[in-house]
Motif scaffolding. Structure first.
Motif, PDB file in Angstrom:
ATOM      1  N   THR A   1     -15.218  -6.522   5.688  1.00 38.04           N
ATOM      2  CA  THR A   1     -15.872  -6.767   6.978  1.00 38.04           C
ATOM      3  C   THR A   1     -17.201  -6.047   7.025  1.00 38.04           C
ATOM      4  OG1 THR A   1     -14.956  -4.817   8.060  1.00 38.04           O
ATOM      5  CG2 THR A   1     -13.572  -6.789   8.063  1.00 38.04           C
ATOM      6  N   SER A   2     -17.780  -6.016   8.208  1.00 38.91           N
ATOM      7  CA  SER A   2     -19.090  -5.371   8.362  1.00 38.91           C
ATOM      8  C   SER A   2     -18.971  -3.844   8.292  1.00 38.91           C
ATOM      9  CB  SER A   2     -19.724  -5.782   9.694  1.00 38.91           C
ATOM     10  OG  SER A   2     -18.859  -5.421  10.761  1.00 38.91           O
ATOM     11  N   VAL A   3     -17.767  -3.301   8.440  1.00 43.09           N
ATOM     12  CA  VAL A   3     -17.592  -1.852   8.383  1.00 43.09           C
ATOM     13  C   VAL A   3     -16.901  -1.476   7.077  1.00 43.09           C
ATOM     14  CG1 VAL A   3     -16.514   0.152   9.510  1.00 43.09           C
ATOM     15  CG2 VAL A   3     -17.400  -1.754  10.892  1.00 43.09           C
ATOM     16  N   GLU A   4     -17.508  -0.574   6.334  1.00 39.02           N
ATOM     17  CA  GLU A   4     -16.925  -0.183   5.052  1.00 39.02           C
ATOM     18  C   GLU A   4     -15.558   0.454   5.269  1.00 39.02           C
ATOM     19  OE1 GLU A   4     -18.875   2.767   2.457  1.00 39.02           O
ATOM     20  OE2 GLU A   4     -16.873   2.711   1.577  1.00 39.02           O
ATOM     21  N   GLY A   5     -14.601   0.041   4.496  1.00 38.44           N
ATOM     22  CA  GLY A   5     -13.258   0.598   4.646  1.00 38.44           C
ATOM     23  C   GLY A   5     -12.414  -0.164   5.650  1.00 38.44           C
ATOM     24  N   VAL A   6     -13.030  -1.081   6.399  1.00 39.43           N
ATOM     25  CA  VAL A   6     -12.244  -1.936   7.295  1.00 39.43           C
ATOM     26  C   VAL A   6     -12.110  -3.302   6.630  1.00 39.43           C
ATOM     27  CG1 VAL A   6     -12.082  -3.052   9.547  1.00 39.43           C
ATOM     28  CG2 VAL A   6     -12.974  -0.712   9.362  1.00 39.43           C
ATOM     29  N   PHE A   7     -10.877  -3.695   6.396  1.00 35.08           N
ATOM     30  CA  PHE A   7     -10.601  -4.958   5.718  1.00 35.08           C
ATOM     31  C   PHE A   7      -9.951  -5.927   6.694  1.00 35.08           C
ATOM     32  CE2 PHE A   7     -10.878  -1.620   2.640  1.00 35.08           C
ATOM     33  CZ  PHE A   7     -11.432  -2.194   1.507  1.00 35.08           C
ATOM     34  N   ALA A   8      -9.904  -7.181   6.333  1.00 35.04           N
ATOM     35  CA  ALA A   8      -9.243  -8.165   7.191  1.00 35.04           C
ATOM     36  C   ALA A   8      -8.522  -9.169   6.302  1.00 35.04           C
ATOM     37  CB  ALA A   8     -10.268  -8.890   8.055  1.00 35.04           C
TER      38      ALA A   8
ATOM     39  N   LEU B   1       0.829  -1.205   0.000  1.00 39.37           N
ATOM     40  CA  LEU B   1       0.000   0.000   0.000  1.00 39.37           C
ATOM     41  C   LEU B   1       0.869   1.262   0.000  1.00 39.37           C
ATOM     42  CD1 LEU B   1      -2.755  -1.316   2.403  1.00 39.37           C
ATOM     43  CD2 LEU B   1      -3.119  -0.549   0.037  1.00 39.37           C
ATOM     44  N   ARG B   2       1.997   1.179   0.727  1.00 46.74           N
ATOM     45  CA  ARG B   2       2.925   2.322   0.728  1.00 46.74           C
ATOM     46  C   ARG B   2       3.502   2.514  -0.671  1.00 46.74           C
ATOM     47  NH1 ARG B   2       3.745   6.392   0.565  1.00 46.74           N
ATOM     48  NH2 ARG B   2       5.732   7.469   0.729  1.00 46.74           N
ATOM     49  N   LYS B   3       3.844   1.383  -1.326  1.00 44.30           N
ATOM     50  CA  LYS B   3       4.370   1.455  -2.693  1.00 44.30           C
ATOM     51  C   LYS B   3       3.398   2.171  -3.623  1.00 44.30           C
ATOM     52  CE  LYS B   3       7.245  -0.824  -4.743  1.00 44.30           C
ATOM     53  NZ  LYS B   3       8.554  -0.420  -5.310  1.00 44.30           N
ATOM     54  N   LYS B   4       2.111   1.994  -3.341  1.00 47.64           N
ATOM     55  CA  LYS B   4       1.111   2.627  -4.196  1.00 47.64           C
ATOM     56  C   LYS B   4       0.868   4.086  -3.813  1.00 47.64           C
ATOM     57  CE  LYS B   4      -0.832   0.608  -7.013  1.00 47.64           C
ATOM     58  NZ  LYS B   4      -0.373   0.438  -8.431  1.00 47.64           N
ATOM     59  N   GLY B   5       1.682   4.574  -2.842  1.00 48.45           N
ATOM     60  CA  GLY B   5       1.632   6.005  -2.527  1.00 48.45           C
ATOM     61  C   GLY B   5       0.758   6.363  -1.346  1.00 48.45           C
ATOM     62  N   HIS B   6       0.239   5.351  -0.633  1.00 47.49           N
ATOM     63  CA  HIS B   6      -0.600   5.672   0.518  1.00 47.49           C
ATOM     64  C   HIS B   6       0.271   5.855   1.764  1.00 47.49           C
ATOM     65  CE1 HIS B   6      -3.680   4.598  -2.260  1.00 47.49           C
ATOM     66  NE2 HIS B   6      -3.300   3.324  -2.314  1.00 47.49           N
TER      67      HIS B   6
ATOM     68  N   ALA C   1      -4.093  -6.016  -0.259  1.00 51.42           N
ATOM     69  CA  ALA C   1      -3.461  -4.732  -0.587  1.00 51.42           C
ATOM     70  C   ALA C   1      -3.969  -4.236  -1.934  1.00 51.42           C
ATOM     71  CB  ALA C   1      -1.940  -4.879  -0.601  1.00 51.42           C
ATOM     72  N   SER C   2      -4.070  -5.168  -2.880  1.00 47.12           N
ATOM     73  CA  SER C   2      -4.559  -4.803  -4.205  1.00 47.12           C
ATOM     74  C   SER C   2      -6.008  -4.308  -4.121  1.00 47.12           C
ATOM     75  CB  SER C   2      -4.431  -6.033  -5.112  1.00 47.12           C
ATOM     76  OG  SER C   2      -5.072  -5.806  -6.320  1.00 47.12           O
ATOM     77  N   LEU C   3      -6.791  -5.031  -3.323  1.00 51.86           N
ATOM     78  CA  LEU C   3      -8.207  -4.673  -3.154  1.00 51.86           C
ATOM     79  C   LEU C   3      -8.337  -3.308  -2.490  1.00 51.86           C
ATOM     80  CD1 LEU C   3     -11.019  -6.105  -3.472  1.00 51.86           C
ATOM     81  CD2 LEU C   3     -10.801  -6.745  -1.059  1.00 51.86           C
ATOM     82  N   MET C   4      -7.516  -3.087  -1.428  1.00 51.53           N
ATOM     83  CA  MET C   4      -7.599  -1.809  -0.699  1.00 51.53           C
ATOM     84  C   MET C   4      -7.124  -0.652  -1.570  1.00 51.53           C
ATOM     85  SD  MET C   4      -6.294  -3.071   3.046  1.00 51.53           S
ATOM     86  CE  MET C   4      -6.450  -1.514   3.902  1.00 51.53           C
ATOM     87  N   ASP C   5      -6.110  -0.913  -2.403  1.00 52.44           N
ATOM     88  CA  ASP C   5      -5.630   0.148  -3.295  1.00 52.44           C
ATOM     89  C   ASP C   5      -6.741   0.581  -4.235  1.00 52.44           C
ATOM     90  OD1 ASP C   5      -3.680   1.877  -4.539  1.00 52.44           O
ATOM     91  OD2 ASP C   5      -3.675   0.442  -6.206  1.00 52.44           O
ATOM     92  N   LYS C   6      -7.477  -0.406  -4.744  1.00 50.84           N
ATOM     93  CA  LYS C   6      -8.604  -0.070  -5.621  1.00 50.84           C
ATOM     94  C   LYS C   6      -9.655   0.725  -4.837  1.00 50.84           C
ATOM     95  CE  LYS C   6      -8.268  -4.020  -8.724  1.00 50.84           C
ATOM     96  NZ  LYS C   6      -8.756  -5.379  -8.833  1.00 50.84           N
TER      97      LYS C   6
END
Lengths: 702, 391
Positions: free
Chosen positions: A583-590, A332-337, A612-617
């Motif tokens: 997960t049940s909360v949008e933006g919270v992944f596991a 995720l850091r590599k993708k600039g986050h 990471a790929s999913l979160m980057d999207k």
């Protein structure tokens, strides 16, 4: 220069064959013995063309262009030669195509249909040749062979292995090894080039190797397909063989940020699918990874590895600084986050630094790899336990829950399980690795017979304890034999085929484990209740000062964490009711063990890549995390290695048990340069097959 | 015959090339026999030396099978090495220097596309058959050794006729001669009085036959030689020689028709131009010349079921001559098939159905009363009748 083919003027250069020039200009000329990657042999004459000024047709594959040449592909004379050549080829080939494993993918079939040729006027000269399925990996079904010689050229010229050739066998010419010896004895390197270039179904992969279920590339290179992170195993092994460990590590790092850790503790499922296993033993892939990581001198991959995309302005929090959290954080850091990792313990690394024995994976090795991740700008906050993920999300654009399964399970139904000197295997490992003081006393009874039980046993032995491992299974068959034997050699005692009755106490402190012996046991298929065949009157007590449960681990999560959990404490996505990356909360992944249950290091890393790929999207990126870090060479000319098929697998050497039990240094000794090179040389290099060009079919042309 | 111009061209091309060159003389007999050149080793080695100098090669190599001592002795003191090539799997395809080049590189000797091949030492391979070496040297001895019908070694003088050579080889009344493997030339009866240039022949084999030998047997023998020598790379050689061989067998067995015969002729025409070395080319040429000069005999087999040499079993029958049979019964004892009917002093009769045409009865008959017949059959009874012969 210019030549004219079928009235079309085309550009070409000196030294090119008519066939090459025609195909490049989308003009189809039938051809069989010429393969795009191989020298023309000029024997099949299917590529016959007419050249103005020449009385007889010439083979286009081996006739070279001359300025102003005028060529007619399908002139009457060329067609006569071509048709007769095809008829003669078919005369020596079985007439029935149905039932051939190459049906529908056969170049010969495609071509005779194109030419409309049939051998009916000729003598049927196809002689029965018994199928040879005795060689590992490669089948010879030579009754179908048309002696085009492509396999011979591939084996001799492209690969330099020189096993296959034309032979006089039983009064006819067939392709085979000298004196008909087995492929292994002939020096075959089982690279599969012969299979790749065979236009018919004469040389094929053994049944079951190529299936409809997987892609062709995955079937051809099963190690890479089996690795959850799809590390390009043959490529890095080739680099190791060339003595270029930096490149090897670069190739590994294209998929995983922990080459050294994996080289020490990966459960190497890739080796189970290694095709070399069909010859003798699979390649020692994990140990070669360790060898590469330990000999990576210049880290030539590093500059590219730590370079990040421009800042996106998005903030990501990762809960859990284990392999999963750190890997996801890196990508995720590599993708600039902007990434912050929160770790509850005092050092990052998760199980790598606190859930596995130090003598398998030293803390410094892990921290060195974590440091590279930090160099990208990932912030790691230790000693910080996050109590509520949903709350944390309010301050971040995205949150990843990657806390793993870090709480050991105690079997509370066992009387005495609530006594103070009852611990879990994780407690033992953390006590040693993080310096936590627990009251183990002198003698420790471990309940459980899996690998974790023996990890705890080995650790306790090194702490100077007397260790008894008590388990139901005969010979502790749940554990990997080598790990079990290592602990037993170091002095742990095994009480196998034992069932526990109660933990006994004296004056409020553990004093023994009451057990009885069993002949066998099973679990009720419906209730999962233990059914045992106990030996009557075998009850006795194994004295001890403390008990350690090695009975699995759980997430330890409760509803207070702010996301929906199932009854076992694993996060779920209410949309599916299952544990997912969402997960049940949008933006919270596991991701990692927290959704899969306790699995292996490589699974956590593979899951981290996906999430990471999913979160980057989710954060507006393209989700593309693959990167080529290093250049690689793949010389198709592999040459001969005498006795290749019999080359023995190099096993890792363990330090002497009496020595290694005295300290927490790594108990095994990594490969020497010579061992590393020798082991790498055993690789079949299955991936080279994928570099062989696919021949042209007439249907590819206009 | 007369590939001389091609050879000269090739020689001149080699001579013009830069770099190291290696002259190779292929004295390996293509059929694996001992070379006739052992007896003419000195002449051959002298010519090798001349040709070596012509192309500017530092070294020459003579490849032979078996004992190379005769060559070694003749080459003593010269820049010529003799190498026994016993590991050649089949006769080196001649007229294909690439095959020799491959062999010298540790590969099987088979031809590839005609582009120069170098030895591991970087020498360009220039390979020729012994006869070509002699021709190219320009130093032509007055005599040359040949094998006639495989085993009869004959010394032939320049200017002798085919008929004389055939007679010297044991075929007194030849009706045809074929300059044999590996370079075929067919000569019919009317050409046998011609004399020939002994140095125009590539090979060391001569096939001669008289009226008792069927042309199909000669053809089958020579085509089989080619089929045995095929290296398998060219479809028109590997499959072509086999198809022609099968067609000849069909002609012998009464299974051929004019369509299949003409198909074989068309195949032979393709073979001449569509193969990579002399094996396929010459096999095609052989069949075409046979069809040209002995076509009538071949066609008679197919259309009239007639084998004038009384050799093809399919077209002949065995008969007991009624005026000679004494009814002794020796033929009955000799017949494994119980195909002869008769009793003492009765003229014996051979069953056309049971007879396998093995010919054992002919040699068993003390009276010479059993004969082969083609289209015209001798008269005889249908079943045994008392002998007419009164001795």
């Amino acid at each position: 220069m210019q030549i004219i083919i079928d009235n079309i003027s085309v550009e070409c250069q000196e030294g090119e064959s008519i066939l090459e020039v025609a195909l490049r200009n989308n003009i189809y000329i039938p051809h069989l013995c010429k393969h795009p990657d191989l020298e023309a042999s000029g024997g099949c004459r299917l590529c016959s063309v007419e050249i103005e000024g020449e009385e007889f047709p010439k083979p286009a594959c081996s006739t070279y262009v001359k300025e102003g040449m005028k060529i007619t592909v399908r002139g009457p004379k060329a067609d006569e030669t071509r048709k007769m050549a095809m008829e003669l080829i078919l005369a020596g080939h079985p007439s029935e195509c149905t039932g051939c494993p190459k049906y529908g993918k056969c170049e010969l079939q495609s071509m005779y249909q194109f030419l409309g040729a049939s051998p009916e006027h000729w003598h049927k000269t196809s002689k029965p040749v018994p199928d040879n399925k005795d060689n590992p990996l490669i089948m010879h079904l030579m009754i179908r062979c048309v002696r085009c010689g492509r396999c011979v050229h591939a084996c001799r010229d492209m690969r330099g292995v020189k096993v296959l050739d034309y032979r006089h066998i039983k009064g006819e010419i067939r392709i085979g090894t000298k004196d008909g010896v087995s492929l292994a004895d002939a020096g075959c390197r089982f690279c599969g080039a012969c299979i790749e270039v065979c236009p018919t179904g004469s040389i094929m992969d053994q049944v079951g190797l190529i299936t409809e279920e997987t892609t062709y590339a995955d079937a051809v290179v099963p190690c890479r397909a089996t690795c959850p992170a799809h590390i390009s195993i043959p490529e890095y092994i080739r680099a190791v063989k060339e003595g270029d460990c930096d490149t090897a590590v670069g190739i590994i790092r294209e998929k995983v940020p922990f080459p050294h850790a994996l080289g020490l503790v990966c459960n190497n499922r890739c080796e189970e699918k290694c095709k070399r296993g069909d010859l003798n033993d699979p390649l020692s892939i994990r140990n070669l990874k360790r060898f590469a990581a330990e000999n990576d001198k210049t880290q030539s991959w590093k500059e590219k590895y730590t370079a990040c995309a421009p800042d996106t302005g998005k903030k990501v929090a990762i809960i859990g600084g284990g392999a999963c959290g750190l890997t996801a954080g890196y990508y995720l850091r590599k993708k600039g986050h902007d990434v912050t990792v929160f770790e509850a313990k005092k050092i990052p690394g998760g199980h790598m630094t606190s859930g596995m024995p130090a003598y398998r994976i030293p803390t410094e090795a892990v921290l060195d790899e974590v440091k590279v991740i930090e160099e990208t700008g990932v912030k790691i906050v230790c000693d910080k336990k996050i109590e509520n993920a949903a709350e944390l999300k309010k301050d971040y654009d995205a949150v990843l829950v990657a806390i793993g399964t870090s709480v050991g399970k105690k079997l509370m139904y066992l009387p005495g399980a609530d006594l103070p000197q009852v611990y879990t295997a994780l407690d033992v490992l953390q006590a040693q690795r993080l310096g936590i003081d627990y009251d183990f006393g002198q003698t420790v009874n471990i309940i459980g017979g899996g690998n974790v039980a023996f990890d705890a046993a080995g650790t306790l032995v090194r702490m100077g304890k007397t260790v008894n491992v008590v388990c139901l299974e005969k010979d502790a068959s749940q554990a990997t034999p080598s790990e079990r034997d290592a602990a037993l050699e170091e002095g742990a005692n095994l009480f196998d085929s034992h069932s526990n009755e109660a933990i006994l106490a004296e004056n409020g402190r553990v004093c023994g484990l009451q057990v009885h012996k069993i002949n066998s046991f099973s679990f009720d298929p419906d209730t999962r209740a233990l059914i045992e065949d106990a030996i009557p009157d075998s009850t006795y007590v194994i004295p001890c000062d403390s008990i350690v449960f090695a009975a699995g681990q759980v997430t330890g999560l409760t509803d207070a964490f702010g996301i929906e959990l199932n009854k076992f404490g694993y996060p779920i996505d209410p949309a599916t009711g299952k544990s997912e990356y969402t997960t049940s909360v949008e933006g919270v992944f596991a991701a990692g063990d927290v959704i899969t249950g306790t699995k292996f290091l490589i699974d956590a890393i593979a899951g981290a890549r996906d999430v990471a790929s999913l979160m980057d999207k989710y954060l507006g990126g393209d989700g593309q995390i693959d990167e080529q870090l290093v250049e690689r060479k793949a010389d198709p000319h592999i040459g001969r290695i005498e006795g290749f098929a019999g080359l023995k697998r190099t096993e890792l050497k363990e330090r002497d048990a009496e020595e290694r039990k005295k300290d927490f240094d790594v108990s095994s000794i990594g490969f020497t340069c010579e061992e590393g090179h020798c082991e790498a040389e055993r690789c079949l290099q299955c991936d080279l097959r994928l570099n062989v060009s696919r021949p042209h079919f007439w249907s590819d042309f206009k | 015959m007369n590939s001389f111009n091609l050879e000269k061209e090739r020689l001149e091309a080699y001579a013009a090339k830069e770099g190291k060159k290696l002259l190779v003389c292929e004295a390996v007999h293509p059929l694996g026999k001992e070379s006739v050149w052992i007896d003419a080793a000195k002449d051959l080695i002298d010519s090798v030396e001349i040709v070596r100098e012509k192309i500017g090669a530092e070294k020459a190599l003579v490849l032979c099978k078996g004992d190379g001592k005769a060559f070694e002795d003749a080459a003593a003191g010269k820049a010529i090495e003799v190498k026994t090539a016993d590991d050649v799997e089949y006769g080196m395809p001649f007229m294909a220097p690439t095959a020799v080049g491959r062999y010298l590189n540790g590969e099987q000797g088979y031809p590839c596309l005609d582009k120069p091949i170098c030895t591991p030492d970087g020498e360009l391979v220039c390979a020729f058959l012994p006869s070509a070496i002699i021709r190219l040297s320009g130093k032509l001895p007055e005599t040359r050794e040949f094998f006639v019908n495989d085993t009869n070694k004959v010394t032939v003088k320049q200017g002798q006729t085919w008929a004389e050579v055939a007679a010297a080889g044991g075929v007194a009344e030849a009706r045809g001669v074929i300059a044999g493997f590996p370079d075929f030339d067919v000569f019919g009866e009317d050409e046998l009085a011609q004399s020939f240039d002994i140095w125009s022949l590539e090979g060391d084999e001569i096939e001669a036959f008289d009226a008792n030998t069927c042309i199909t047997d000669v053809a089958l023998k020579l085509i089989t030689q080619c089929n045995d020598q095929t290296c398998g790379r060219c479809i028109f050689c590997r499959e072509g020689t086999l198809q022609i061989k099968l067609t000849i067998q069909d002609i012998q067995n009464g299974k051929a028709n004019m369509e299949s015969y003409n198909l074989a002729v068309n195949l032979a025409k393709q073979m001449v131009h569509q193969t990579l070395c002399g094996v396929g080319t010459q096999a095609g040429k052989l069949f075409l010349e046979l069809a040209d000069k002995f076509g009538k005999e071949l066609e008679d087999h197919i259309t009239s079921k007639d084998c004038k040499a009384l050799s093809c079993k399919k077209y002949i029958t065995y008969h007991v001559l009624q005026n000679l049979c004494t009814g002794c019964g020796k033929c009955v004892d000799a017949c494994d098939e119980d195909a002869i009917d008769g009793k003492p002093r009765f003229i014996h009769v051979i069953s056309k159905i049971d007879c396998t045409k093995c010919g054992n009865c002919v040699s068993a008959c003390p009276e010479g009363a059993i004969v082969k017949a083609g289209k015209i059959k001798p008269p005889g009874p249908m079943r045994p009748i008392p002998c007419r012969r009164k001795d």
